[in-house]
Scaffold this motif. Structure first.
Motif, PDB file in Angstrom:
ATOM      1  N   PRO A 164       0.826  -1.196   0.132  1.00 37.59           N
ATOM      2  CA  PRO A 164       0.018   0.066   0.017  1.00 37.59           C
ATOM      3  C   PRO A 164       0.846   1.448  -0.139  1.00 37.59           C
ATOM      4  O   PRO A 164       1.994   1.280   0.490  1.00 37.59           O
ATOM      5  N   SER A 165       0.317   2.284  -0.603  1.00 35.04           N
ATOM      6  CA  SER A 165       0.932   3.472  -0.595  1.00 35.04           C
ATOM      7  C   SER A 165      -0.438   4.555  -0.497  1.00 35.04           C
ATOM      8  O   SER A 165      -1.420   4.052  -0.322  1.00 35.04           O
ATOM      9  N   ALA A 166       0.133   5.925  -0.323  1.00 26.69           N
ATOM     10  CA  ALA A 166      -0.806   6.933  -0.093  1.00 26.69           C
ATOM     11  C   ALA A 166      -1.903   7.068  -1.418  1.00 26.69           C
ATOM     12  O   ALA A 166      -2.856   7.649  -1.129  1.00 26.69           O
ATOM     13  N   VAL A 167      -1.279   6.807  -2.439  1.00 25.71           N
ATOM     14  CA  VAL A 167      -2.467   6.928  -3.664  1.00 25.71           C
ATOM     15  C   VAL A 167      -2.867   5.549  -4.123  1.00 25.71           C
ATOM     16  O   VAL A 167      -3.352   5.698  -5.335  1.00 25.71           O
ATOM     17  N   CYS A 168      -2.925   4.531  -3.404  1.00 29.38           N
ATOM     18  CA  CYS A 168      -3.479   3.139  -4.049  1.00 29.38           C
ATOM     19  C   CYS A 168      -4.993   3.142  -3.997  1.00 29.38           C
ATOM     20  O   CYS A 168      -5.608   2.623  -4.804  1.00 29.38           O
TER      21      CYS A 168
END
Length: 207
Positions: A164-168
């Motif tokens: 996961p990342s902040a833009v997923c």
């Protein structure tokens, strides 16, 4: 901007506003209450479809003594400029959410807000845990608060949350924002709720 006292006043009115715009669920009524409700609907006495009745109900609620600050008409009128402007206002968002809840269609806004909070997470462990919860609640098929996105976007997100990342969730967030912008936001601007709030504050009101 709203003054501190006006903010406090509007915060206190949000539950009242939501109780006005939300129709009672038949599932929560006793048989006797349900019978009376159906009779009232048949006679068109509830006032949920009447601009005049709703306006009177809201103005009566807002006329209760609170403080001597004026509620800012300019702040509310700016909500009609764009959905971005509405969502950037703490109280604009709350009123919009109350409106959507009355239509049983608040899952898109709820998801959008959850994603905004998700982007603020700093640790990878918390981000991973939160991403899985968001996917389970809003994204996966038959989710309890399932949003209306296409299969391809859903599968891309399923892959993204493995690392996961902040833009997923950005693709899904853009989709639901577009849906609100084209559908629920225009309905809100035309609603008795918003028009009555504007009417109630178009002239200086001493609370």
């Amino acid at each position: 901007m709203l003054s501190e006292n006006s903010e406090s006043w509007l915060t206190n009115k949000i539950p009242q506003l939501q109780s006005i715009v939300a129709m009672p669920s038949l599932a929560t009524l006793t048989p006797r209450e349900s019978q009376h409700l159906n009779m009232d609907i048949d006679k068109k006495t509830l006032g949920y479809s009447s601009n005049r009745n709703l306006k009177s109900r809201l103005q009566w609620k807002f006329a209760q003594p609170a403080n001597t600050e004026e509620l800012c008409f300019e702040e509310m009128s700016q909500w009609s400029q764009s959905l971005e402007r509405l969502l950037s206002s703490k109280y604009g968002m709350k009123i919009f959410q109350a409106f959507l809840k009355s239509e049983f269609s608040d899952e898109n806004l709820e998801f959008w807000v959850v994603c905004e909070d998700y982007k603020k997470i700093k640790t990878s462990f918390r981000m991973s845990s939160r991403a899985k919860k968001i996917f389970k609640c809003y994204i996966q098929a038959e989710a309890p608060r399932e949003i209306n996105i296409d299969h391809k976007t859903r599968e891309v997100i399923r892959t993204n949350i493995k690392v996961p990342s902040a833009v997923c969730f950005d693709d899904a967030q853009r989709i639901v924002f577009g849906l609100m912008e084209k559908d629920s936001y225009p309905r809100f601007l035309k609603s008795d709720v918003y028009r009555t709030l504007l009417d109630s504050t178009s002239e200086p009101m001493r609370m």
